[in-house]
Motif scaffolding. Structure first.
Motif, PDB file in Angstrom:
ATOM      1  N   VAL A  92      -4.480   5.776 -16.230  1.00 32.15           N
ATOM      2  CA  VAL A  92      -4.895   6.808 -17.172  1.00 32.15           C
ATOM      3  C   VAL A  92      -6.413   6.962 -17.092  1.00 32.15           C
ATOM      4  O   VAL A  92      -7.153   5.992 -17.269  1.00 32.15           O
ATOM      5  N   PHE A  93      -6.877   8.191 -16.820  1.00 35.23           N
ATOM      6  CA  PHE A  93      -8.297   8.448 -16.647  1.00 35.23           C
ATOM      7  C   PHE A  93      -8.800   9.451 -17.676  1.00 35.23           C
ATOM      8  O   PHE A  93      -8.077  10.374 -18.073  1.00 35.23           O
ATOM      9  N   ASP A  94     -10.043   9.264 -18.095  1.00 38.51           N
ATOM     10  CA  ASP A  94     -10.732  10.283 -18.873  1.00 38.51           C
ATOM     11  C   ASP A  94     -11.056  11.440 -17.939  1.00 38.51           C
ATOM     12  O   ASP A  94     -11.650  11.238 -16.872  1.00 38.51           O
ATOM     13  N   ARG A  95     -10.701  12.646 -18.331  1.00 38.70           N
ATOM     14  CA  ARG A  95     -10.844  13.781 -17.424  1.00 38.70           C
ATOM     15  C   ARG A  95     -12.305  14.078 -17.092  1.00 38.70           C
ATOM     16  O   ARG A  95     -12.664  14.299 -15.935  1.00 38.70           O
ATOM     17  N   GLU A  96     -13.173  14.084 -18.074  1.00 38.03           N
ATOM     18  CA  GLU A  96     -14.556  14.484 -17.834  1.00 38.03           C
ATOM     19  C   GLU A  96     -15.343  13.435 -17.057  1.00 38.03           C
ATOM     20  O   GLU A  96     -16.070  13.769 -16.123  1.00 38.03           O
ATOM     21  N   ALA A  99     -13.512   8.029 -15.809  1.00 35.09           N
ATOM     22  CA  ALA A  99     -13.439   6.600 -16.096  1.00 35.09           C
ATOM     23  C   ALA A  99     -11.990   6.186 -16.346  1.00 35.09           C
ATOM     24  O   ALA A  99     -11.225   6.905 -16.989  1.00 35.09           O
ATOM     25  N   LEU A 100     -11.629   5.011 -15.843  1.00 28.97           N
ATOM     26  CA  LEU A 100     -10.291   4.481 -16.062  1.00 28.97           C
ATOM     27  C   LEU A 100     -10.159   4.007 -17.508  1.00 28.97           C
ATOM     28  O   LEU A 100     -10.955   3.201 -17.986  1.00 28.97           O
ATOM     29  N   ILE A 101      -9.152   4.507 -18.208  1.00 31.72           N
ATOM     30  CA  ILE A 101      -8.901   4.114 -19.595  1.00 31.72           C
ATOM     31  C   ILE A 101      -7.954   2.925 -19.654  1.00 31.72           C
ATOM     32  O   ILE A 101      -8.201   1.952 -20.369  1.00 31.72           O
ATOM     33  N   LYS A 102      -6.870   2.984 -18.862  1.00 35.42           N
ATOM     34  CA  LYS A 102      -5.903   1.895 -18.895  1.00 35.42           C
ATOM     35  C   LYS A 102      -4.970   1.994 -17.699  1.00 35.42           C
ATOM     36  O   LYS A 102      -4.693   3.090 -17.205  1.00 35.42           O
ATOM     37  N   LYS A 103      -4.484   0.837 -17.263  1.00 33.63           N
ATOM     38  CA  LYS A 103      -3.426   0.761 -16.267  1.00 33.63           C
ATOM     39  C   LYS A 103      -2.167   0.268 -16.994  1.00 33.63           C
ATOM     40  O   LYS A 103      -2.141  -0.848 -17.485  1.00 33.63           O
ATOM     41  N   VAL A 104      -1.153   1.117 -17.055  1.00 35.80           N
ATOM     42  CA  VAL A 104       0.067   0.781 -17.788  1.00 35.80           C
ATOM     43  C   VAL A 104       1.099   0.222 -16.815  1.00 35.80           C
ATOM     44  O   VAL A 104       1.527   0.930 -15.891  1.00 35.80           O
ATOM     45  N   PRO A 105       1.526  -1.037 -16.981  1.00 38.97           N
ATOM     46  CA  PRO A 105       2.528  -1.610 -16.069  1.00 38.97           C
ATOM     47  C   PRO A 105       3.858  -0.847 -16.151  1.00 38.97           C
ATOM     48  O   PRO A 105       4.317  -0.479 -17.233  1.00 38.97           O
ATOM     49  N   VAL A 115       4.724  15.233 -17.651  1.00 43.96           N
ATOM     50  CA  VAL A 115       4.268  15.053 -19.025  1.00 43.96           C
ATOM     51  C   VAL A 115       5.039  16.025 -19.913  1.00 43.96           C
ATOM     52  O   VAL A 115       5.260  17.183 -19.534  1.00 43.96           O
ATOM     53  N   THR A 116       5.456  15.558 -21.083  1.00 43.33           N
ATOM     54  CA  THR A 116       6.153  16.439 -22.017  1.00 43.33           C
ATOM     55  C   THR A 116       5.236  17.575 -22.451  1.00 43.33           C
ATOM     56  O   THR A 116       4.005  17.459 -22.393  1.00 43.33           O
ATOM     57  N   LYS A 117       5.819  18.673 -22.929  1.00 43.76           N
ATOM     58  CA  LYS A 117       5.042  19.859 -23.269  1.00 43.76           C
ATOM     59  C   LYS A 117       4.026  19.596 -24.376  1.00 43.76           C
ATOM     60  O   LYS A 117       2.925  20.150 -24.366  1.00 43.76           O
ATOM     61  N   ASN A 118       4.372  18.762 -25.344  1.00 45.87           N
ATOM     62  CA  ASN A 118       3.426  18.461 -26.425  1.00 45.87           C
ATOM     63  C   ASN A 118       2.533  17.264 -26.110  1.00 45.87           C
ATOM     64  O   ASN A 118       1.682  16.886 -26.929  1.00 45.87           O
ATOM     65  N   GLY A 119       2.730  16.672 -24.947  1.00 44.40           N
ATOM     66  CA  GLY A 119       1.864  15.594 -24.500  1.00 44.40           C
ATOM     67  C   GLY A 119       2.130  14.241 -25.106  1.00 44.40           C
ATOM     68  O   GLY A 119       1.348  13.316 -24.901  1.00 44.40           O
ATOM     69  N   ASP A 120       3.250  14.068 -25.826  1.00 50.70           N
ATOM     70  CA  ASP A 120       3.479  12.788 -26.495  1.00 50.70           C
ATOM     71  C   ASP A 120       3.989  11.699 -25.574  1.00 50.70           C
ATOM     72  O   ASP A 120       3.888  10.515 -25.886  1.00 50.70           O
ATOM     73  N   ARG A 121       4.535  12.081 -24.404  1.00 49.89           N
ATOM     74  CA  ARG A 121       5.080  11.090 -23.478  1.00 49.89           C
ATOM     75  C   ARG A 121       4.734  11.443 -22.032  1.00 49.89           C
ATOM     76  O   ARG A 121       4.697  12.617 -21.665  1.00 49.89           O
ATOM     77  N   THR A 140      -0.048   5.049 -27.654  1.00 55.75           N
ATOM     78  CA  THR A 140      -0.244   3.606 -27.485  1.00 55.75           C
ATOM     79  C   THR A 140      -0.450   3.201 -26.032  1.00 55.75           C
ATOM     80  O   THR A 140      -0.887   2.083 -25.752  1.00 55.75           O
ATOM     81  N   LEU A 141      -0.123   4.111 -25.091  1.00 53.89           N
ATOM     82  CA  LEU A 141      -0.168   3.835 -23.654  1.00 53.89           C
ATOM     83  C   LEU A 141       0.610   2.558 -23.325  1.00 53.89           C
ATOM     84  O   LEU A 141       0.128   1.647 -22.653  1.00 53.89           O
ATOM     85  N   THR A 142       1.835   2.531 -23.828  1.00 51.80           N
ATOM     86  CA  THR A 142       2.763   1.439 -23.522  1.00 51.80           C
ATOM     87  C   THR A 142       4.098   2.043 -23.097  1.00 51.80           C
ATOM     88  O   THR A 142       4.467   3.148 -23.512  1.00 51.80           O
ATOM     89  N   ARG A 143       4.831   1.294 -22.281  1.00 47.32           N
ATOM     90  CA  ARG A 143       6.160   1.733 -21.858  1.00 47.32           C
ATOM     91  C   ARG A 143       7.146   1.452 -22.984  1.00 47.32           C
ATOM     92  O   ARG A 143       7.279   0.317 -23.436  1.00 47.32           O
ATOM     93  N   THR A 144       7.836   2.485 -23.430  1.00 47.22           N
ATOM     94  CA  THR A 144       8.763   2.345 -24.551  1.00 47.22           C
ATOM     95  C   THR A 144      10.220   2.300 -24.125  1.00 47.22           C
ATOM     96  O   THR A 144      11.069   1.829 -24.882  1.00 47.22           O
ATOM     97  N   LYS A 145      10.498   2.781 -22.911  1.00 49.09           N
ATOM     98  CA  LYS A 145      11.895   2.841 -22.494  1.00 49.09           C
ATOM     99  C   LYS A 145      11.974   3.103 -20.993  1.00 49.09           C
ATOM    100  O   LYS A 145      11.066   3.709 -20.411  1.00 49.09           O
ATOM    101  N   SER A 146      13.071   2.666 -20.385  1.00 51.21           N
ATOM    102  CA  SER A 146      13.414   3.063 -19.027  1.00 51.21           C
ATOM    103  C   SER A 146      14.789   3.716 -19.079  1.00 51.21           C
ATOM    104  O   SER A 146      15.770   3.079 -19.462  1.00 51.21           O
ATOM    105  N   ILE A 147      14.837   4.996 -18.722  1.00 52.47           N
ATOM    106  CA  ILE A 147      16.094   5.739 -18.736  1.00 52.47           C
ATOM    107  C   ILE A 147      16.770   5.550 -17.379  1.00 52.47           C
ATOM    108  O   ILE A 147      16.257   6.004 -16.353  1.00 52.47           O
TER     109      ILE A 147
END
Length: 359
Positions: A92-96, A99-105, A115-121, A140-147
């Motif tokens: 996850v990077f800051d667009r402007e 800078a790297l914000i987080k690496k989500v395993p 990305v969902t239309k409202n950006g929530d996932r 939260t930038l965490t994995r919540t589920k694997s479908i």
């Protein structure tokens, strides 16, 4: 597809390519103009290039991402999400600032993302194990589920109305439709060949009307009626009049980039053996144009294909951008005149490409 008639060394190829393209400026501007930005991942490099469509120049480079695969912006333009094949993470990077914000395993090795239309996932196609879509919470930038799905995934797409996720599996030869509200698969469509890039047409009410599906070993695409849940046509691209040299391994995916223009009038389909992009009228799927893409020439050899891959558009549909995987560049084409506007140097083996609307 024609393989190389005579072997040539990787070094000679790289030297010829370097001579044929202008060098990138080491000083990249932190600012850009226009209403959109074009992002391209360099699959054999460690960077992502950002193109300003107002100037067709590279205006930013995001570095330090080994084997970046899929790329997608947050709807508000604040972040850029990248699937990292080397680390099996969502970066996850800051667009402007880039800078790297987080690496989500992730649960396993990733391919493309959406990305969902409202950006929530953020949704990540998993290309190892039994196959799945990892769901990442954008707050939260965490994995919540694997479908779980049937087959390792290659590409995934959110439908224009935001209600469904469409996934494709090459080994599973399967397209799966997932209900995004409930996060569960709701129906599947098997094919006789592996499912590769897709693009989606919305009907007048915004609901999904048709899906255009590229398949393994097919220089063309299949047409799926979404409501009927079945394939209704398969269209073969015109035969090439010129033999282009390319890597023999490309034969499994001769047509590997497809997109519906944002104005809903045309369908654009790339072809590696033709080294071209074909244009169809979306209403009746009639061929209305062909645009030749740049080829690499070496002394004493035939033309070498640019290996065109993914496509993306400016929001006004006036320009289409096509990644040239074999020649380290992106082609910009004026969609009205069907003429090449620019060939923009980027990194090693550019493939996945996407548009961020900035205002």
């Amino acid at each position: 597809m024609a393989a190389c008639a005579r072997p040539f060394s990787r070094l000679s190829f790289v030297l010829a390519l370097a001579a044929s393209l202008p060098a990138l400026s080491p000083a990249l501007s932190p600012a850009w103009a226009g209403a959109a930005l074009i992002y391209v991942t360099n699959s054999a490099g460690d960077s992502i290039h950002v193109i300003d469509p107002a100037t067709n120049k590279v205006v930013q480079e995001i570095k330090g991402v080994e084997a970046a695969h899929g790329i997608a912006p947050a709807p508000d333009g604040a972040r850029v999400y990248v699937s990292n094949e080397a680390d099996s993470t969502l970066d996850v990077f800051d667009r402007e600032s880039a800078a790297l914000i987080k690496k989500v395993p992730l649960s396993n090795h990733p391919n493309n993302i959406a990305v969902t239309k409202n950006g929530d996932r953020i949704l990540v196609g998993i290309a190892r194990g039994p196959g799945a879509v990892d769901v990442i919470d954008a707050k939260t930038l965490t994995r919540t589920k694997s479908i779980l799905v049937k087959g390792r995934l290659h590409n995934i797409y959110v439908t224009p109305d935001g209600k469904h996720l469409i996934t494709g599996s090459i080994p599973g030869k399967l397209m799966t439709v997932i209900d995004l509200e409930r996060e569960v698969p709701v129906w599947e469509l098997p094919f006789d060949l592996g499912v590769r890039p897709m693009t989606i047409e919305a009907g007048p009410d915004g609901a999904t009307r048709r899906i255009f599906v590229q398949l393994s070993d097919t220089n063309g695409f299949a047409v799926v009626d979404f409501a009927a849940r079945k394939e209704v046509a398969r269209i073969k691209l015109p035969a090439t009049a010129t033999e282009f040299e390319t890597d023999a391994g490309r034969a499994t995916s001769p047509s590997h980039g497809i997109g519906v223009a944002p104005d809903g009038k045309t369908l654009w389909v790339t072809s590696i053996p033709n080294n071209a992009v074909f244009v169809y009228s979306l209403a009746d799927l009639k061929l209305i144009g062909e645009v030749a893409l740049p080829a690499l020439t070496l002394p004493g050899r035939g033309p070498i294909a640019s290996v065109p891959n993914w496509v993306t558009f400016t929001p006004d549909s006036k320009t289409i951008y096509i990644s040239n995987a074999a020649i380290k560049s992106v082609t910009a084409i004026d969609t009205q005149s069907m003429q090449v506007k620019a060939v923009i140097p980027v990194g090693e083996v550019p493939k996945r490409i996407n548009t961020l609307v900035t205002n």
